[in-house]
Design an enzyme around this catalytic site. Structure first.
Site, PDB file in Angstrom:
ATOM      1  N   SER A   1       6.162   1.843  -0.910  1.00 21.37           N
ATOM      2  CA  SER A   1       5.011   0.988  -0.641  1.00 21.37           C
ATOM      3  C   SER A   1       4.859   0.006  -1.790  1.00 21.37           C
ATOM      4  O   SER A   1       5.441   0.175  -2.859  1.00 21.37           O
ATOM      5  CB  SER A   1       3.751   1.860  -0.502  1.00 21.37           C
ATOM      6  OG  SER A   1       2.602   1.086  -0.300  1.00 21.37           O
ATOM      7  N   CYS A   2       4.061  -1.044  -1.565  1.00 24.26           N
ATOM      8  CA  CYS A   2       3.751  -2.014  -2.628  1.00 24.26           C
ATOM      9  C   CYS A   2       2.460  -2.716  -2.234  1.00 24.26           C
ATOM     10  O   CYS A   2       1.558  -2.092  -1.685  1.00 24.26           O
ATOM     11  CB  CYS A   2       4.904  -3.000  -2.847  1.00 24.26           C
ATOM     12  SG  CYS A   2       5.338  -3.974  -1.398  1.00 24.26           S
ATOM     13  N   GLY A   3       2.357  -4.006  -2.483  1.00 29.72           N
ATOM     14  CA  GLY A   3       1.172  -4.735  -2.076  1.00 29.72           C
ATOM     15  C   GLY A   3       1.172  -5.075  -0.597  1.00 29.72           C
ATOM     16  O   GLY A   3       0.193  -4.831   0.113  1.00 29.72           O
TER      17      GLY A   3
ATOM     18  N   GLY B   1       4.590  -5.043   1.258  1.00 27.62           N
ATOM     19  CA  GLY B   1       5.874  -4.704   1.857  1.00 27.62           C
ATOM     20  C   GLY B   1       7.062  -5.511   1.372  1.00 27.62           C
ATOM     21  O   GLY B   1       8.160  -5.361   1.901  1.00 27.62           O
TER      22      GLY B   1
ATOM     23  N   TRP C   1      -0.157  -1.425   0.559  1.00 29.89           N
ATOM     24  CA  TRP C   1      -1.529  -1.291   0.083  1.00 29.89           C
ATOM     25  C   TRP C   1      -2.483  -2.292   0.745  1.00 29.89           C
ATOM     26  O   TRP C   1      -3.681  -2.027   0.857  1.00 29.89           O
ATOM     27  CB  TRP C   1      -1.587  -1.434  -1.434  1.00 29.89           C
ATOM     28  CG  TRP C   1      -2.942  -1.056  -1.966  1.00 29.89           C
ATOM     29  CD1 TRP C   1      -3.889  -1.877  -2.513  1.00 29.89           C
ATOM     30  CD2 TRP C   1      -3.521   0.253  -1.957  1.00 29.89           C
ATOM     31  NE1 TRP C   1      -5.020  -1.156  -2.845  1.00 29.89           N
ATOM     32  CE2 TRP C   1      -4.825   0.157  -2.508  1.00 29.89           C
ATOM     33  CE3 TRP C   1      -3.066   1.509  -1.520  1.00 29.89           C
ATOM     34  CZ2 TRP C   1      -5.661   1.257  -2.649  1.00 29.89           C
ATOM     35  CZ3 TRP C   1      -3.914   2.607  -1.662  1.00 29.89           C
ATOM     36  CH2 TRP C   1      -5.194   2.466  -2.220  1.00 29.89           C
TER      37      TRP C   1
END
Length: 287
Positions: free
Chosen positions: A243-245, A247, A272
């Site tokens: 995951s990240c901000g 994708g 996120w």
């Protein structure tokens, strides 16, 4: 498992091969690192533009940077002159930033011969290799290929993508590691999120691996270094969810994980931006 990156030396040696399709997947917006700026348009010769923010992003989805549909990908790949027999190399102008996202899209759609240029355009320029100020264009430099042949040859792999419900169901699963690529301050909730309405913090039980930690300058770290990073993180699990901000940079970790020999990686597509905007989902915050 085949190593998913090629060197600048390899690319220069194979640049004129007819089956090679070279794609520039650079993004206009760079988050999480100081962006490299260029005085004039510049690319590697024979490059075609792969737009991860428009042409290969589902416009009907409410998610930021939504993955393209299979049909959308097939249509876009055909317009880029890609065939089932093509060897695709993707790069970006930040080193390794958005090119792993393009690599992941191809991988997700079942395309096998796709690679990331290690070091990207910055490495190419540092070695004073030949450049161009123009992308190849459809009709002038190459022809559209058969979407039907791509449809028959490729197969979308939905198990490589998860949503919030699947993440929630696996946050305490002993065989699953959830890994967040955002900077530590964002992960810990010590700074506000760049998107309005998104809470600060992280998914409960998630591990934090800022994407810059798998890079050495503009290039990916060595296989042994990457293996050590994932081991020390506590992420030696059968399944890894990234995951990240929104994708994009999670795909850098997906690439690193794959390069280190772990094939069972999944992308939390909403990341996120999705989780943090939903009040029905739990968060952890050290703010």
């Amino acid at each position: 498992m085949e190593y998913p990156l090629v060197s600048t030396e390899w690319l220069e040696d194979h640049l004129d091969e007819p089956q090679l399709v070279l794609l520039d997947a650079s993004m206009a917006t760079v988050i999480g690192k100081v962006p490299r700026l260029y005085e004039s348009p510049i690319c590697i010769p024979r490059s075609r533009r792969f737009d991860v923010e428009q042409d290969f992003c589902d416009p009907h989805s409410s998610q930021i940077h939504a993955l393209p549909t299979f049909v959308q990908f097939i249509q876009g790949a055909a317009q880029l002159g890609i065939t089932p027999d093509s060897t695709v190399v993707v790069y970006d102008n930040q080193g390794i930033y958005s090119s792993p996202r393009a690599w992941w899209i191809f991988t997700l759609m079942g395309f096998r011969r796709v690679y990331v240029l290690d070091g990207g355009l910055p490495q190419w320029l540092a070695e004073a290799r030949l450049t161009s100020s123009h992308y190849q264009t459809l009709g002038r430099d190459y022809q559209e290929t058969s979407a039907a042949s791509l449809t028959q040859a490729l197969s979308y792999q939905p198990e490589r993508v998860v949503d919030a419900a699947q993440v929630l169901a696996n946050i305490t699963d002993e065989d699953t590691a959830i890994i967040d690529a955002r900077a530590s301050a964002r992960f810990l909730g010590q700074m506000s999120e760049p998107r309005p309405g998104v809470r600060a913090g992280h998914i409960p039980h998630a591990l934090n691996l800022p994407f810059a930690q798998v890079l050495s300058g503009d290039k990916l770290k060595s296989v042994s270094e990457l293996q050590q990073i994932f081991t020390e993180l506590g992420a030696d699990k059968p399944v890894r969810i990234f995951s990240c901000g929104s994708g994009i940079t999670a795909c850098i970790l997906l690439l690193a994980s794959y390069a280190a020999g772990h094939a069972n990686g999944q992308l939390y597509a909403g990341s996120w931006a999705d989780w943090g905007s939903r009040s029905d989902l739990p968060i952890e915050c050290e703010c």
